[in-house]
Design a protein around this motif. Structure first.
Motif, PDB file in Angstrom:
ATOM      1  N   ALA A 136       0.758  -1.313   0.277  1.00  0.00           N
ATOM      2  CA  ALA A 136       0.335  -0.069   0.381  1.00  0.00           C
ATOM      3  C   ALA A 136       0.989   1.264   0.481  1.00  0.00           C
ATOM      4  CB  ALA A 136      -1.021  -0.065   1.430  1.00  0.00           C
ATOM      5  N   ASP A 137       2.220   1.175  -0.104  1.00  0.00           N
ATOM      6  CA  ASP A 137       3.015   2.255  -0.019  1.00  0.00           C
ATOM      7  C   ASP A 137       2.193   3.445  -1.406  1.00  0.00           C
ATOM      8  OD1 ASP A 137       5.134   4.466  -2.010  1.00  0.00           O
ATOM      9  OD2 ASP A 137       6.394   2.868  -1.551  1.00  0.00           O
ATOM     10  N   PRO A 138       2.253   5.195  -0.755  1.00  0.00           N
ATOM     11  CA  PRO A 138       1.294   5.880  -0.424  1.00  0.00           C
ATOM     12  C   PRO A 138       1.106   6.543  -1.934  1.00  0.00           C
ATOM     13  CG  PRO A 138       2.016   6.106   1.440  1.00  0.00           C
ATOM     14  CD  PRO A 138       2.337   4.952   1.276  1.00  0.00           C
ATOM     15  N   GLY A 139       2.796   6.920  -1.867  1.00  0.00           N
ATOM     16  CA  GLY A 139       2.991   7.792  -3.664  1.00  0.00           C
ATOM     17  C   GLY A 139       3.167   6.614  -4.141  1.00  0.00           C
ATOM     18  N   LEU A 140       3.624   5.259  -4.396  1.00  0.00           N
ATOM     19  CA  LEU A 140       3.781   4.716  -5.831  1.00  0.00           C
ATOM     20  C   LEU A 140       2.251   4.104  -6.246  1.00  0.00           C
ATOM     21  CD1 LEU A 140       5.671   3.584  -7.796  1.00  0.00           C
ATOM     22  CD2 LEU A 140       6.271   1.622  -6.176  1.00  0.00           C
ATOM     23  N   VAL A 141       1.270   3.542  -5.390  1.00  0.00           N
ATOM     24  CA  VAL A 141      -0.131   3.489  -5.685  1.00  0.00           C
ATOM     25  C   VAL A 141      -1.094   4.494  -6.420  1.00  0.00           C
ATOM     26  CG1 VAL A 141      -1.267   2.124  -4.874  1.00  0.00           C
ATOM     27  CG2 VAL A 141      -0.126   1.149  -3.694  1.00  0.00           C
ATOM     28  N   SER A 142      -0.284   5.702  -5.689  1.00  0.00           N
ATOM     29  CA  SER A 142      -0.876   6.946  -6.188  1.00  0.00           C
ATOM     30  C   SER A 142      -0.887   7.547  -7.565  1.00  0.00           C
ATOM     31  CB  SER A 142      -0.996   8.257  -5.462  1.00  0.00           C
ATOM     32  OG  SER A 142       0.213   7.978  -4.622  1.00  0.00           O
ATOM     33  N   LEU A 143       0.707   7.342  -7.906  1.00  0.00           N
ATOM     34  CA  LEU A 143       1.631   7.182  -9.260  1.00  0.00           C
ATOM     35  C   LEU A 143       0.494   6.463 -10.070  1.00  0.00           C
ATOM     36  CD1 LEU A 143       3.735   9.096 -10.928  1.00  0.00           C
ATOM     37  CD2 LEU A 143       5.458   7.604 -10.323  1.00  0.00           C
ATOM     38  N   VAL A 144       0.501   5.135  -9.704  1.00  0.00           N
ATOM     39  CA  VAL A 144       0.384   3.918 -10.627  1.00  0.00           C
ATOM     40  C   VAL A 144      -1.118   4.582 -10.906  1.00  0.00           C
ATOM     41  CG1 VAL A 144      -0.525   1.795 -10.381  1.00  0.00           C
ATOM     42  CG2 VAL A 144       2.025   2.475  -9.573  1.00  0.00           C
ATOM     43  N   LEU A 145      -2.147   4.474 -10.320  1.00  0.00           N
ATOM     44  CA  LEU A 145      -3.064   4.783 -10.666  1.00  0.00           C
ATOM     45  C   LEU A 145      -3.432   6.247 -11.320  1.00  0.00           C
ATOM     46  CD1 LEU A 145      -5.361   4.115  -7.046  1.00  0.00           C
ATOM     47  CD2 LEU A 145      -4.564   2.562  -9.110  1.00  0.00           C
ATOM     48  N   VAL A 146      -2.357   7.390 -11.070  1.00  0.00           N
ATOM     49  CA  VAL A 146      -2.242   8.357 -12.124  1.00  0.00           C
ATOM     50  C   VAL A 146      -2.523   8.136 -14.101  1.00  0.00           C
ATOM     51  CG1 VAL A 146      -1.254  10.844 -13.181  1.00  0.00           C
ATOM     52  CG2 VAL A 146      -2.338  10.071 -10.480  1.00  0.00           C
ATOM     53  N   THR A 147      -0.863   7.047 -13.973  1.00  0.00           N
ATOM     54  CA  THR A 147      -0.626   6.813 -15.202  1.00  0.00           C
ATOM     55  C   THR A 147      -1.714   5.995 -15.956  1.00  0.00           C
ATOM     56  OG1 THR A 147       0.497   5.630 -14.395  1.00  0.00           O
ATOM     57  CG2 THR A 147       1.593   6.761 -14.839  1.00  0.00           C
ATOM     58  N   THR A 148      -2.257   5.342 -14.723  1.00  0.00           N
ATOM     59  CA  THR A 148      -3.496   4.404 -15.835  1.00  0.00           C
ATOM     60  C   THR A 148      -4.615   5.514 -16.288  1.00  0.00           C
ATOM     61  OG1 THR A 148      -3.026   2.390 -14.167  1.00  0.00           O
ATOM     62  CG2 THR A 148      -5.043   2.207 -14.617  1.00  0.00           C
ATOM     63  N   SER A 149      -4.807   5.859 -14.852  1.00  0.00           N
ATOM     64  CA  SER A 149      -6.623   6.461 -15.626  1.00  0.00           C
ATOM     65  C   SER A 149      -6.121   7.950 -16.773  1.00  0.00           C
ATOM     66  CB  SER A 149      -6.662   7.796 -14.952  1.00  0.00           C
ATOM     67  OG  SER A 149      -7.260   6.581 -13.468  1.00  0.00           O
ATOM     68  N   LEU A 150      -4.820   7.974 -16.945  1.00  0.00           N
ATOM     69  CA  LEU A 150      -4.040   9.127 -18.213  1.00  0.00           C
ATOM     70  C   LEU A 150      -4.579   8.220 -19.521  1.00  0.00           C
ATOM     71  CD1 LEU A 150      -1.599  11.465 -16.365  1.00  0.00           C
ATOM     72  CD2 LEU A 150      -3.441  12.029 -17.162  1.00  0.00           C
ATOM     73  N   GLY A 151      -3.482   7.043 -19.344  1.00  0.00           N
ATOM     74  CA  GLY A 151      -3.694   6.261 -20.143  1.00  0.00           C
ATOM     75  C   GLY A 151      -5.023   5.867 -21.128  1.00  0.00           C
ATOM     76  N   ALA A 152      -5.743   5.111 -19.751  1.00  0.00           N
ATOM     77  CA  ALA A 152      -7.358   5.133 -20.565  1.00  0.00           C
ATOM     78  C   ALA A 152      -7.636   6.227 -21.581  1.00  0.00           C
ATOM     79  CB  ALA A 152      -7.938   4.516 -19.359  1.00  0.00           C
ATOM     80  N   CYS A 153      -7.255   7.348 -20.913  1.00  0.00           N
ATOM     81  CA  CYS A 153      -8.544   8.321 -21.213  1.00  0.00           C
ATOM     82  C   CYS A 153      -7.605   9.022 -22.731  1.00  0.00           C
ATOM     83  CB  CYS A 153      -8.228   9.703 -20.608  1.00  0.00           C
ATOM     84  SG  CYS A 153      -8.811   9.806 -18.830  1.00  0.00           S
ATOM     85  N   ALA A 154      -6.600   8.835 -22.634  1.00  0.00           N
ATOM     86  CA  ALA A 154      -5.576   9.105 -23.959  1.00  0.00           C
ATOM     87  C   ALA A 154      -5.697   8.191 -25.176  1.00  0.00           C
ATOM     88  CB  ALA A 154      -4.134   8.931 -23.309  1.00  0.00           C
ATOM     89  N   GLY A 155      -6.233   6.684 -24.258  1.00  0.00           N
ATOM     90  CA  GLY A 155      -6.417   5.397 -24.945  1.00  0.00           C
ATOM     91  C   GLY A 155      -7.658   5.779 -26.061  1.00  0.00           C
ATOM     92  N   GLY A 156      -9.111   6.380 -24.927  1.00  0.00           N
ATOM     93  CA  GLY A 156      -9.849   6.325 -25.802  1.00  0.00           C
ATOM     94  C   GLY A 156     -10.216   7.397 -26.939  1.00  0.00           C
ATOM     95  N   LEU A 157      -9.410   8.608 -26.262  1.00  0.00           N
ATOM     96  CA  LEU A 157      -9.324   9.533 -27.149  1.00  0.00           C
ATOM     97  C   LEU A 157      -8.889   9.671 -28.619  1.00  0.00           C
ATOM     98  CD1 LEU A 157      -9.559  12.930 -27.850  1.00  0.00           C
ATOM     99  CD2 LEU A 157      -7.430  13.325 -26.453  1.00  0.00           C
ATOM    100  N   GLY A 158      -7.683   8.777 -28.840  1.00  0.00           N
ATOM    101  CA  GLY A 158      -7.164   7.747 -30.072  1.00  0.00           C
ATOM    102  C   GLY A 158      -8.036   7.335 -30.261  1.00  0.00           C
ATOM    103  N   GLY A 159      -8.181   6.463 -30.063  1.00  0.00           N
ATOM    104  CA  GLY A 159      -9.069   5.471 -30.866  1.00  0.00           C
ATOM    105  C   GLY A 159     -10.473   6.387 -31.671  1.00  0.00           C
ATOM    106  N   PHE A 160     -10.948   7.463 -30.361  1.00  0.00           N
ATOM    107  CA  PHE A 160     -11.788   8.076 -31.552  1.00  0.00           C
ATOM    108  C   PHE A 160     -11.854   8.938 -32.467  1.00  0.00           C
ATOM    109  CE2 PHE A 160     -13.364  12.851 -30.409  1.00  0.00           C
ATOM    110  CZ  PHE A 160     -14.318  13.016 -31.154  1.00  0.00           C
ATOM    111  N   LEU A 161     -11.125   9.750 -31.943  1.00  0.00           N
ATOM    112  CA  LEU A 161     -10.646  10.517 -33.513  1.00  0.00           C
ATOM    113  C   LEU A 161     -10.355   9.131 -34.283  1.00  0.00           C
ATOM    114  CD1 LEU A 161      -7.871  12.778 -31.484  1.00  0.00           C
ATOM    115  CD2 LEU A 161      -9.877  13.063 -32.533  1.00  0.00           C
TER     116      LEU A 161
END
Length: 436
Positions: A261-286
């Motif tokens: 439950a490392d707070p710094g690393l878990v939170s970073l991973v969740l941020v990069t995960t979310s950004l990857g998902a959003c950017a993927g949706g945008l790439g697929g859309f365009l």
């Protein structure tokens, strides 16, 4: 947080009163906190099976809904049991030296017959989780690999053939490949990096899906006179719900792969995960808009999943700006891959090969390009991708071929045309009843 510190203080005071020093009490609290997060992450990965079921049932035709839901219900059941019987001990064999094959026989005996001997102390996994949490978290990953195959070959595969494939693939192929990195094997010694499984889970499942698509063949009427015929899914809302459930589950998939439950690393991973998902949706859309001249919801949904798969290999070593780039490229690739597969007349009902194989390979290679760890190189990542892909694809191809010449892997033309629900299950997924 105001309510947590008094509780921890009381726990520590009680522990000291019983003769435990503060250091031991703090370590025990750390283990408890880490283990709770890992169990929550395990539950999030488990709910991904409901997401897979929703996506496959939503993209599949109404006449096959029960068959699809049946496969997605039985997959985690068989997957977890297969992994418990053999997979876990193949995947973590305890190599004395880096290698390609091993089996933890002592661990197998302890697991099944002497569970009291399991290490549930802070000495296990640096107080990140207990032995039992370790098994269950990894078992959820294993079952996911088989579910990827299910979506690709839906609507024409024999149920019994798919179930036999699942037992072998989850019980032996996936864990053997996983042991080469996560079990301390040869790829790990080589420096190959795959944080949460862009290759070890997703592209391994994707290679299995590709083998299945090739061996089973396209659905009747999918490709006619050089044209691809669309087969409308049964429920767009169900597919959307499924994708969002998968996105939710990915917080456990990637966040849990921190293995604490490392707070710094878990939170970073969740941020990069979310950004990857959003950017993927945008790439697929365009990309879909430029390619098909329409606002294609299906490609946006697969773009989200593509971005998630793409960021999974390096979610802990990729900066947020590069997470956006990796996800966006994954969203582009998933559309181009789907078009290319149709040109080859490779019929993938849900786009599993494009999402998990194409973008799994991309995400793994991207670690060699964008990781903030200089030890991660493109060449090493490429070698790892080729080794894992070659073994996964050939293994799946052999399994499907043996099934094809023995029990058969494809339903009859009559059953396929009229739908698998009535013939194999006796009920339909969607029934409208009018009152007299």
């Amino acid at each position: 947080m105001e309510g947590i510190f008094p509780i921890l203080t009381q726990v520590n005071a009680a522990a000291v009163a019983e003769g435990m020093d503060y250091g031991s009490a703090i370590t025990q609290n750390l283990l408890t906190t880490n283990n709770v997060w890992m169990m929550l992450a395990t539950a999030l990965v488990f709910i991904m099976h409901l997401g897979f079921a929703g996506v496959e049932a939503g993209f599949g035709q109404a006449k096959n809904t029960v068959n699809i839901l049946f496969k997605n219900t039985v997959t985690p059941i068989i997957g977890i049991v297969s992994y418990a019987l053999i997979g876990f001990f193949l995947m973590y064999p305890g190599f004395e030296v880096p290698g390609w094959f091993g089996f933890d026989g002592a661990g197998w005996t302890m697991f099944w017959f002497n569970p009291a001997d399991a290490d549930i102390s802070a000495a296990y996994a640096d107080a990140g989780y207990t032995y039992w949490t370790d098994f269950l978290f990894q078992a959820m990953f294993a079952a996911t690999a088989a579910t990827i195959v299910s979506g690709a070959i839906a609507e024409r595969v024999k149920l019994w053939a798919y179930l036999v494939f699942t037992v072998i693939f989850v019980g032996m192929v996936y864990p053997l490949i996983g042991s080469w990195k996560w079990g301390g094997g040869a790829l790990d010694a080589m420096g190959f990096y795959d944080f949460a499984g862009s290759t070890l889970v997703h592209s391994v499942g994707g290679w299995g899906a590709l083998a299945g698509v090739i061996m089973v063949g396209p659905r009747i009427g999918k490709y006619v006179n050089g044209k691809t015929i669309e087969k409308p899914g049964s429920s767009v809302p169900l597919a959307v719900i499924g994708v969002f459930l998968l996105w939710l589950g990915w917080f456990g998939f990637n966040g849990g792969s921190v293995l604490s439950a490392d707070p710094g690393l878990v939170s970073l991973v969740l941020v990069t995960t979310s950004l990857g998902a959003c950017a993927g949706g945008l790439g697929g859309f365009l990309t879909a808009y430029l390619t098909f001249k329409r606002l294609d919801l299906g490609m946006v949904l697969n773009g989200i999943l593509a971005g998630l798969v793409g960021i999974t290999a390096g979610a802990d070593v990729i900066s947020p700006i590069f997470a956006l780039l990796i996800g966006f490229i994954a969203g582009i690739l998933v559309v181009l891959s789907a078009v290319f597969l149709d040109k080859l007349k490779l019929d993938d009902v849900v786009g599993a090969v494009s999402v998990h194989l194409t973008c799994g390979v991309w995400g793994t290679l991207a670690v060699g390009l964008f990781s903030n760890n200089p030890d991660h190189t493109f060449l090493t990542q490429l070698i790892g991708v080729l080794i894992c892909g070659g073994v996964a694809f050939l293994s799946a191809l052999v399994i499907f071929y043996v099934l094809k010449i023995t029990i058969g892997i494809r339903v009859s033309e009559e059953h396929e045309r009229s739908g698998l629900d009535s013939h194999e299950h006796g009920i339909r997924g969607y029934t409208i009843v009018y009152d007299e």
